[in-house]
Structures are given as C-alpha cells and as structure tokens.
Design a protein around this motif. Structure first.
Motif, PDB file in Angstrom:
ATOM      1  N   ARG A 294       0.845  -1.188   0.000  1.00  0.00           N
ATOM      2  CA  ARG A 294       0.000   0.000   0.000  1.00  0.00           C
ATOM      3  C   ARG A 294       0.881   1.239   0.000  1.00  0.00           C
ATOM      4  NH1 ARG A 294      -3.304   1.365   5.559  1.00  0.00           N
ATOM      5  NH2 ARG A 294      -1.479   1.544   6.877  1.00  0.00           N
ATOM      6  N   THR A 295       0.407   2.234  -0.706  1.00  0.00           N
ATOM      7  CA  THR A 295       1.145   3.493  -0.799  1.00  0.00           C
ATOM      8  C   THR A 295       0.428   4.622  -0.077  1.00  0.00           C
ATOM      9  OG1 THR A 295       0.093   3.960  -2.920  1.00  0.00           O
ATOM     10  CG2 THR A 295       2.254   2.907  -2.975  1.00  0.00           C
ATOM     11  N   ARG A 296      -0.855   4.490   0.130  1.00  0.00           N
ATOM     12  CA  ARG A 296      -1.620   5.508   0.855  1.00  0.00           C
ATOM     13  C   ARG A 296      -1.629   5.122   2.327  1.00  0.00           C
ATOM     14  NH1 ARG A 296      -7.154   4.974  -0.751  1.00  0.00           N
ATOM     15  NH2 ARG A 296      -7.472   3.919   1.215  1.00  0.00           N
ATOM     16  N   LEU A 297      -0.799   5.770   3.116  1.00  0.00           N
ATOM     17  CA  LEU A 297      -0.631   5.379   4.510  1.00  0.00           C
ATOM     18  C   LEU A 297      -1.564   6.173   5.413  1.00  0.00           C
ATOM     19  CD1 LEU A 297       3.248   5.149   4.685  1.00  0.00           C
ATOM     20  CD2 LEU A 297       1.611   3.457   3.931  1.00  0.00           C
ATOM     21  N   ASP A 298      -2.460   5.468   6.066  1.00  0.00           N
ATOM     22  CA  ASP A 298      -3.333   6.063   7.071  1.00  0.00           C
ATOM     23  C   ASP A 298      -3.659   4.989   8.099  1.00  0.00           C
ATOM     24  OD1 ASP A 298      -5.267   4.431   5.900  1.00  0.00           O
ATOM     25  OD2 ASP A 298      -6.169   6.049   4.771  1.00  0.00           O
ATOM     26  N   ASP A 299      -4.401   5.329   9.108  1.00  0.00           N
ATOM     27  CA  ASP A 299      -4.696   4.387  10.187  1.00  0.00           C
ATOM     28  C   ASP A 299      -5.965   3.580   9.954  1.00  0.00           C
ATOM     29  OD1 ASP A 299      -2.449   5.162  11.558  1.00  0.00           O
ATOM     30  OD2 ASP A 299      -3.489   6.775  12.620  1.00  0.00           O
ATOM     31  N   SER A 300      -6.607   3.747   8.802  1.00  0.00           N
ATOM     32  CA  SER A 300      -7.880   3.073   8.569  1.00  0.00           C
ATOM     33  C   SER A 300      -7.719   1.614   8.162  1.00  0.00           C
ATOM     34  CB  SER A 300      -8.664   3.804   7.477  1.00  0.00           C
ATOM     35  OG  SER A 300      -8.011   3.648   6.225  1.00  0.00           O
TER      36      SER A 300
ATOM     37  N   HIS B  36      -3.281  -3.829  -1.329  1.00  0.00           N
ATOM     38  CA  HIS B  36      -3.542  -4.588  -2.549  1.00  0.00           C
ATOM     39  C   HIS B  36      -2.682  -5.849  -2.526  1.00  0.00           C
ATOM     40  CE1 HIS B  36      -5.724  -1.209  -4.243  1.00  0.00           C
ATOM     41  NE2 HIS B  36      -4.723  -0.428  -3.850  1.00  0.00           N
ATOM     42  N   LEU B  37      -3.330  -6.984  -2.736  1.00  0.00           N
ATOM     43  CA  LEU B  37      -2.586  -8.244  -2.814  1.00  0.00           C
ATOM     44  C   LEU B  37      -1.859  -8.323  -4.141  1.00  0.00           C
ATOM     45  CD1 LEU B  37      -5.143 -10.767  -1.308  1.00  0.00           C
ATOM     46  CD2 LEU B  37      -3.029  -9.960  -0.280  1.00  0.00           C
ATOM     47  N   GLY B  38      -0.706  -8.973  -4.105  1.00  0.00           N
ATOM     48  CA  GLY B  38       0.051  -9.093  -5.338  1.00  0.00           C
ATOM     49  C   GLY B  38       1.155 -10.120  -5.221  1.00  0.00           C
ATOM     50  N   VAL B  39       1.939 -10.177  -6.271  1.00  0.00           N
ATOM     51  CA  VAL B  39       3.088 -11.069  -6.353  1.00  0.00           C
ATOM     52  C   VAL B  39       4.299 -10.216  -6.660  1.00  0.00           C
ATOM     53  CG1 VAL B  39       4.120 -12.990  -7.617  1.00  0.00           C
ATOM     54  CG2 VAL B  39       1.669 -12.993  -7.155  1.00  0.00           C
TER      55      VAL B  39
ATOM     56  N   GLU C 116      16.010  -4.413  -8.237  1.00  0.00           N
ATOM     57  CA  GLU C 116      14.618  -3.970  -8.197  1.00  0.00           C
ATOM     58  C   GLU C 116      13.700  -5.081  -7.711  1.00  0.00           C
ATOM     59  OE1 GLU C 116      14.590  -0.767 -11.848  1.00  0.00           O
ATOM     60  OE2 GLU C 116      14.029  -2.843 -12.266  1.00  0.00           O
ATOM     61  N   PHE C 117      12.680  -4.665  -6.993  1.00  0.00           N
ATOM     62  CA  PHE C 117      11.604  -5.555  -6.583  1.00  0.00           C
ATOM     63  C   PHE C 117      10.391  -5.133  -7.392  1.00  0.00           C
ATOM     64  CE2 PHE C 117       8.067  -6.675  -3.648  1.00  0.00           C
ATOM     65  CZ  PHE C 117       8.334  -8.018  -3.484  1.00  0.00           C
ATOM     66  N   VAL C 118       9.986  -5.967  -8.341  1.00  0.00           N
ATOM     67  CA  VAL C 118       8.835  -5.624  -9.178  1.00  0.00           C
ATOM     68  C   VAL C 118       7.609  -6.312  -8.590  1.00  0.00           C
ATOM     69  CG1 VAL C 118      10.157  -5.178 -11.265  1.00  0.00           C
ATOM     70  CG2 VAL C 118       9.361  -7.470 -10.826  1.00  0.00           C
ATOM     71  N   TRP C 119       6.512  -5.571  -8.529  1.00  0.00           N
ATOM     72  CA  TRP C 119       5.305  -6.044  -7.869  1.00  0.00           C
ATOM     73  C   TRP C 119       4.138  -6.010  -8.847  1.00  0.00           C
ATOM     74  CZ3 TRP C 119       0.678  -3.615  -6.350  1.00  0.00           C
ATOM     75  CH2 TRP C 119      -0.087  -4.333  -5.427  1.00  0.00           C
ATOM     76  N   PHE C 120       3.435  -7.136  -8.949  1.00  0.00           N
ATOM     77  CA  PHE C 120       2.290  -7.297  -9.840  1.00  0.00           C
ATOM     78  C   PHE C 120       1.036  -7.409  -8.989  1.00  0.00           C
ATOM     79  CE2 PHE C 120       5.991  -9.042 -11.854  1.00  0.00           C
ATOM     80  CZ  PHE C 120       5.903  -8.637 -13.170  1.00  0.00           C
ATOM     81  N   ARG C 121       0.105  -6.515  -9.162  1.00  0.00           N
ATOM     82  CA  ARG C 121      -1.161  -6.573  -8.440  1.00  0.00           C
ATOM     83  C   ARG C 121      -1.968  -7.757  -8.942  1.00  0.00           C
ATOM     84  NH1 ARG C 121      -5.212  -1.428  -7.872  1.00  0.00           N
ATOM     85  NH2 ARG C 121      -6.808  -2.517  -6.692  1.00  0.00           N
ATOM     86  N   VAL C 122      -2.585  -8.497  -8.035  1.00  0.00           N
ATOM     87  CA  VAL C 122      -3.323  -9.703  -8.406  1.00  0.00           C
ATOM     88  C   VAL C 122      -4.482  -9.378  -9.345  1.00  0.00           C
ATOM     89  CG1 VAL C 122      -4.831 -11.519  -7.514  1.00  0.00           C
ATOM     90  CG2 VAL C 122      -2.670 -11.075  -6.408  1.00  0.00           C
ATOM     91  N   LEU C 123      -5.236  -8.357  -9.048  1.00  0.00           N
ATOM     92  CA  LEU C 123      -6.416  -8.039  -9.851  1.00  0.00           C
ATOM     93  C   LEU C 123      -6.161  -6.883 -10.815  1.00  0.00           C
ATOM     94  CD1 LEU C 123      -9.191  -8.410  -7.150  1.00  0.00           C
ATOM     95  CD2 LEU C 123      -8.507 -10.040  -8.903  1.00  0.00           C
ATOM     96  N   SER C 124      -5.122  -7.010 -11.604  1.00  0.00           N
ATOM     97  CA  SER C 124      -4.787  -5.999 -12.596  1.00  0.00           C
ATOM     98  C   SER C 124      -4.637  -6.666 -13.952  1.00  0.00           C
ATOM     99  CB  SER C 124      -3.479  -5.307 -12.210  1.00  0.00           C
ATOM    100  OG  SER C 124      -3.064  -4.432 -13.220  1.00  0.00           O
TER     101      SER C 124
ATOM    102  N   ARG D  61      -2.983  -5.254 -16.359  1.00  0.00           N
ATOM    103  CA  ARG D  61      -1.739  -4.724 -16.917  1.00  0.00           C
ATOM    104  C   ARG D  61      -0.734  -5.855 -17.137  1.00  0.00           C
ATOM    105  NH1 ARG D  61       1.485   0.313 -14.323  1.00  0.00           N
ATOM    106  NH2 ARG D  61       3.180   0.281 -15.819  1.00  0.00           N
ATOM    107  N   PRO D  62      -0.107  -5.931 -18.309  1.00  0.00           N
ATOM    108  CA  PRO D  62       0.833  -7.026 -18.566  1.00  0.00           C
ATOM    109  C   PRO D  62       2.152  -6.892 -17.808  1.00  0.00           C
ATOM    110  CG  PRO D  62       0.671  -5.601 -20.484  1.00  0.00           C
ATOM    111  CD  PRO D  62      -0.343  -5.122 -19.501  1.00  0.00           C
ATOM    112  N   GLY D  63       2.582  -5.684 -17.511  1.00  0.00           N
ATOM    113  CA  GLY D  63       3.835  -5.465 -16.802  1.00  0.00           C
ATOM    114  C   GLY D  63       3.607  -5.259 -15.322  1.00  0.00           C
ATOM    115  N   PRO D  64       4.691  -4.982 -14.588  1.00  0.00           N
ATOM    116  CA  PRO D  64       4.548  -4.769 -13.145  1.00  0.00           C
ATOM    117  C   PRO D  64       3.788  -3.490 -12.839  1.00  0.00           C
ATOM    118  CG  PRO D  64       6.807  -4.358 -13.839  1.00  0.00           C
ATOM    119  CD  PRO D  64       6.085  -4.895 -15.028  1.00  0.00           C
ATOM    120  N   ASP D  65       3.063  -3.504 -11.731  1.00  0.00           N
ATOM    121  CA  ASP D  65       2.312  -2.332 -11.295  1.00  0.00           C
ATOM    122  C   ASP D  65       3.185  -1.372 -10.495  1.00  0.00           C
ATOM    123  OD1 ASP D  65      -0.667  -2.813 -11.998  1.00  0.00           O
ATOM    124  OD2 ASP D  65       0.074  -4.732 -11.266  1.00  0.00           O
TER     125      ASP D  65
END
Length: 145
Positions: free
Chosen positions: A39-45, A50-53, A60-68, A70-74
């Motif tokens: 997550r990039t939006r940091l708050d206390d809620s 977002h789940l990913g791989v 580099e650490f490339v991260w792919f969102r599970v429900l995206s 997009r063919p490349g990394p998110d």
C-alpha cells in the motif's frame, strides 16, 4: 440481437479476464515470485492494501497486483531507494487484506520521487526480502556508507 447472444458474449469476456488474471499470477509465481501485499496511501484506517506477487530482478523488486490486467509490473521498487522506517504487526482491519501471519514493513523513500510505502509479507518471505535488501554490493546502499 438475441439476449442469449449478449449474455453469452459477456460470460465469455468474464471467463477470458479470469483466465488472464490466473495465467499472469502463475507466471509471476513460477518465475521466482512471492506473495506480498502493498500500500502506498498510509493512514490508520487499514485501507489501501492490494494483494500481489513480487519478484526480485537485480536491484529492483517488481510487484504485480493480483487483480490488474496490466501485462507489466504495477510497481517497481529500487533497492537503493528503500530505507526501513518501521516494523509492526498488522492491525485488526488489515488482517483480511494480506497473507496469513504477515508482518508489515514501512519504508521511507530516500529519493525525491519516492513516497512512503508499506509491504506485508509472511515471515519466511520477509526473511528472504530482508536478505535481498541487505545483499547489495558495498557502497550501493545509502544507509551503508
């Protein structure tokens, strides 16, 4: 146009999207990927996870969102731009959005374009991630000099 043709086309489209998501996730896992929530939006809620791989590619650490679709990394996270700011257990509202028994790392971006991010990983995955993070050649990490 007959309603059965429209319903059939919609079902075919939904099936194609589901197959694409499954193939994308399996391909990322088979090429050395690990389950991680980000997550990039940091708050206390507790929202914004977002789940990913994630996969290690050199510095580099490339991260792919599970429900995206997009063919490349998110998200591409450079090892040299990360500095651990905090470690914690997930709060109650966060537990359903991350891998089981996860630990959360909050990173402070060292570059001007790097925002704070949080990554949640299982203990085994976290050990590997921390090893990768600290295994940069001497002089390549900002906090090691």
């Amino acid at each position: 146009m007959d309603i059965t043709v429209v319903v059939g086309a919609v079902l075919l489209l939904v099936a194609a999207v589901l197959v694409w998501l499954a193939v994308r996730r399996l391909r990322a896992l088979r090429s050395g990927g690990v389950h991680a929530a980000l997550r990039t939006r940091l708050d206390d809620s507790g929202k914004g996870w977002h789940l990913g791989v994630g996969r290690y590619q050199g510095d580099e650490f490339v991260w792919f969102r599970v429900l995206s679709l997009r063919p490349g990394p998110d998200r591409i996270i450079s090892r040299s731009a990360l500095e651990i700011a905090d470690r914690r257990d997930p709060s109650s509202p966060e537990l359903y959005t991350m891998p089981p028994s996860s630990r959360v790392l909050r990173f402070r971006g060292s570059g001007p374009d790097e925002a704070e991010i949080e990554i949640a990983m299982s203990p085994d995955t976290l050990t590997g991630f921390l090893s990768w993070l600290e295994s940069a050649p001497p002089g390549r990490l900002p906090w090691a000099s």
